[in-house]
Design a protein around this motif. Structure first.
Motif, PDB file in Angstrom:
ATOM      1  N   VAL A  17      96.672  52.496  26.094  1.00  8.20           N
ATOM      2  CA  VAL A  17      95.546  51.594  26.332  1.00  8.20           C
ATOM      3  C   VAL A  17      95.680  50.893  27.684  1.00  8.20           C
ATOM      4  CG1 VAL A  17      94.551  49.411  25.533  1.00  8.20           C
ATOM      5  CG2 VAL A  17      94.932  51.257  23.913  1.00  8.20           C
ATOM      6  N   LYS A 274      81.458  39.414  20.052  1.00 13.31           N
ATOM      7  CA  LYS A 274      81.828  40.654  20.727  1.00 13.31           C
ATOM      8  C   LYS A 274      82.531  40.312  22.028  1.00 13.31           C
ATOM      9  CE  LYS A 274      79.828  44.455  22.960  1.00 13.31           C
ATOM     10  NZ  LYS A 274      80.730  45.536  22.665  1.00 13.31           N
TER      11      LYS A 274
ATOM     12  N   LYS B  80      84.765  54.229  17.938  1.00 12.92           N
ATOM     13  CA  LYS B  80      85.320  52.895  18.167  1.00 12.92           C
ATOM     14  C   LYS B  80      85.750  52.247  16.851  1.00 12.92           C
ATOM     15  CE  LYS B  80      83.769  48.922  20.888  1.00 12.92           C
ATOM     16  NZ  LYS B  80      82.557  48.448  21.588  1.00 12.92           N
ATOM     17  N   TRP B 146      87.576  52.614  24.190  1.00 19.01           N
ATOM     18  CA  TRP B 146      88.726  51.894  24.740  1.00 19.01           C
ATOM     19  C   TRP B 146      88.656  50.403  24.390  1.00 19.01           C
ATOM     20  CZ3 TRP B 146      89.241  48.690  29.404  1.00 19.01           C
ATOM     21  CH2 TRP B 146      90.570  48.491  29.798  1.00 19.01           C
ATOM     22  N   PHE B 148      88.082  48.945  21.614  1.00 14.70           N
ATOM     23  CA  PHE B 148      88.062  48.828  20.156  1.00 14.70           C
ATOM     24  C   PHE B 148      88.622  47.485  19.675  1.00 14.70           C
ATOM     25  CE2 PHE B 148      92.220  50.478  21.253  1.00 14.70           C
ATOM     26  CZ  PHE B 148      93.065  49.718  20.448  1.00 14.70           C
ATOM     27  N   GLU B 200      78.077  46.713  16.375  1.00 13.42           N
ATOM     28  CA  GLU B 200      78.375  47.726  17.387  1.00 13.42           C
ATOM     29  C   GLU B 200      77.155  48.618  17.633  1.00 13.42           C
ATOM     30  OE1 GLU B 200      80.883  47.768  19.310  1.00 13.42           O
ATOM     31  OE2 GLU B 200      82.012  46.212  18.273  1.00 13.42           O
TER      32      GLU B 200
END
Lengths: 275, 277
Positions: A17, A274, B80, B146, B148, B200
């Motif tokens: 990552v 988010k 994801k 990426w 996530f 999402e």
């Protein structure tokens, strides 16, 4: 034994990552010739600060400091706007009794899910008529009017958890709603305010769409818009500066993350913000 | 509750002003504009349903952008969420400092990934893919996957709400790891899964920055990354066909509303809330 396996797996995942970030930092320090020759390798050998020198010179005739200053103005305005306006609205929704409380709050929640595109064009037309295109007003004014209903919701959730007895006590001591907000609820809501401030900062700092639409002259460009000037360039000669400026653009987010990670993670876990 | 009608509206003032001036009124106006020809400089000219008819009957690029966006949503959201769930399950078996460290570390990309800077790096790392129409969209799907970390943190919080004795009881009854996951953990986690799926999906439909940067601002190569919002931007803000772009915005709003409603409808078959039974 099993725990060790999980940790090894997590470390491997973390390496994967982190690769794009490590690559970006490496690319920002690599001479352009080496970068083109070994595009995918980390730290191919020679290290140079040329990229950063180029990045500070800026793009499109404006220095990096101009972009940084503009980004800072927009982000600070947004943070102040959101913290003040959202906490005012949240206080009314969470602690005051008035007839339309339910329906209005339901409407606020609905706007969270709504795509911004349905309001975008009329807003643009209005700002155009007010001759405010290419100023920071269209980027900051909506925050002063609590259009990020997300944060209203976050603060309402938090303020509802503050014991009602405090309102009673304050009332008996002669505090009206205004002073109750200022001296009782606001100080106790600090975690929600901090979460709002951090997320507003990071989102505004990263924001591209609104800035792309409203900012047109290079002297008013923010950092993402400054970076945008590199997008159209196909020559690899400016690669070093582009990646160095990318790194510089991410530094404030990295610092905020390191300083406030607990607030950030807790904010996401409890409200589903988010990132 | 403090009783106070007038004062309440004083507190609500800024929000109300924004809700009316920046949300409700613009929505009404954009609905009106969607039935007009409007170029920002001449006054709007009423054309009835022409814009909508053109979108669905006479604009192959529009339909293509819908296809690209649907493909993006269909790939990026499940990828994801599966990644987020897998990492959350992994971290849930750790305790204390280790869990806190990895949770923060895996969350970080969610903050960085939305930026232009990182998208530029992504474009360079996947430079051979970005230039081929077959793979360009995949690059953007991977950039989304990426990030996530945010749904992972939400999953992890949900996992920690599941009573331990429930899982232990299943283990005592002889249920293996898979069985416990499928029959105990996932049903208990389904409200969180539903929440993440909604969030999402709604966000994926509106993706813009990454596609803009990775495709060099034009949705290329060969329109393979022409996202809905990218096309809307092109029509509205480079060609100044504001009526047409307004119609696009309204179709997007309706599409998101319909998909949200459908997800809600299906949720009663697979989302398990503790209080029913």
């Amino acid at each position: 034994m099993r725990r060790a396996g999980v940790v090894v797996l997590c470390l491997a995942g973390l390496a994967l990552v982190s690769y794009p970030i490590a690559w970006l930092i490496s690319a920002s320090l690599t001479p352009v010739e080496d970068l083109v020759a070994h595009l995918r390798s980390l730290f191919p050998g020679r290290i140079t600060a040329d990229g950063y020198r180029g990045a500070l010179e800026g793009a499109g005739g404006e220095s990096f400091w101009t972009f940084l200053g503009n980004s800072t103005i927009v982000a600070s305005g947004a943070v102040i706007g959101n913290v003040v306006s959202c906490s005012l609205a949240a206080y009314a929704f969470a602690r005051l009794r008035f007839r339309l409380n339910g329906p209005l709050f339901a409407f606020a929640l609905l706007t969270i899910m709504m795509p911004a595109h349905v309001t975008l064009i009329p807003q643009y037309v209005v700002f155009q008529h007010l001759e405010m295109i290419d100023t920071f007003v269209p980027l900051i004014l909506p925050k002063l009017l609590a259009t990020d209903a997300f944060f209203v919701f976050l603060m309402v959730q938090f303020m509802r958890g503050i014991p009602r007895e405090l309102d009673e006590a304050a009332r008996i001591d002669g505090c009206g709603p205004v002073r109750n907000y200022r001296y009782v609820v606001l100080p106790l809501s600090r975690p929600a305010m901090v979460t709002t401030a951090i997320f507003t900062f990071i989102w505004t700092w990263n924001d591209f769409f609104a800035q792309l639409i409203y900012l047109s002259s290079t002297e008013n460009y923010t950092i993402p818009m400054g970076l945008r000037l590199f997008i159209d360039q196909t020559s690899s000669s400016s690669y070093g500066s582009m990646f160095a400026m990318s790194v510089l653009s991410l530094v404030p987010i990295g610092l905020f993350f390191l300083a406030f990670q607990r607030f950030l993670v807790a904010g996401v876990a409890t409200t589903g913000l988010k990132g | 509750m403090v009783r106070s009608q007038g004062v309440a509206y004083l507190f609500l003032g800024p929000w109300l002003l924004g809700a009316i001036g920046l949300t409700v009124a613009p929505m009404v106006v954009s609905l009106y504009l969607s039935f007009t020809d409007y170029d920002l400089f001449n006054s709007p000219r009423w054309v009835g349903f022409d814009n909508y008819a053109k979108l669905f009957g006479d604009d192959p690029r529009y339909l293509h952008s819908v296809g690209v966006t649907l493909r993006y949503v269909a790939w990026s959201v499940p990828l994801k969420l599966v990644l987020a769930l897998a990492v959350a399950l992994l971290l849930n078996s750790l305790r204390g400092k280790g869990q806190a460290f990895f949770r923060s570390a895996f969350y970080a990309p969610s903050l960085l990934g939305a930026s232009v800077g990182l998208a530029l790096a992504w474009r360079a790392i996947f430079d051979t893919w970005v230039d081929t129409p077959d793979h360009a969209l995949l690059t953007i799907v991977l950039l989304s996957a990426w990030q996530f970390g945010a749904p992972m943190v939400i999953f992890l919080a949900g996992l920690q709400q599941i009573p331990r004795d429930l899982v232990d009881a299943a283990a005592v009854d002889g249920a293996g790891w898979w069985r416990r996951l499928w029959s105990v953990t996932l049903p208990m986690l389904s409200p969180v899964l539903f929440f993440n799926l909604m969030l999402e999906t709604i966000h994926a439909f509106q993706a813009f920055t990454q596609a803009f940067v990775v495709s060099g601002g034009r949705g290329g190569p060969a329109d393979s990354t022409l996202f809905y919002t990218l096309y809307l931007y092109e029509r509205g803000f480079t060609e100044f066909r504001m009526g047409y772009a307004s119609a696009m915005a309204w179709v997007l709003l309706v599409a998101i509303a319909v998909i949200t409603a459908v997800l809600f409808r299906t949720s009663r078959y697979w989302v398990f809330y503790g209080d029913e039974r």
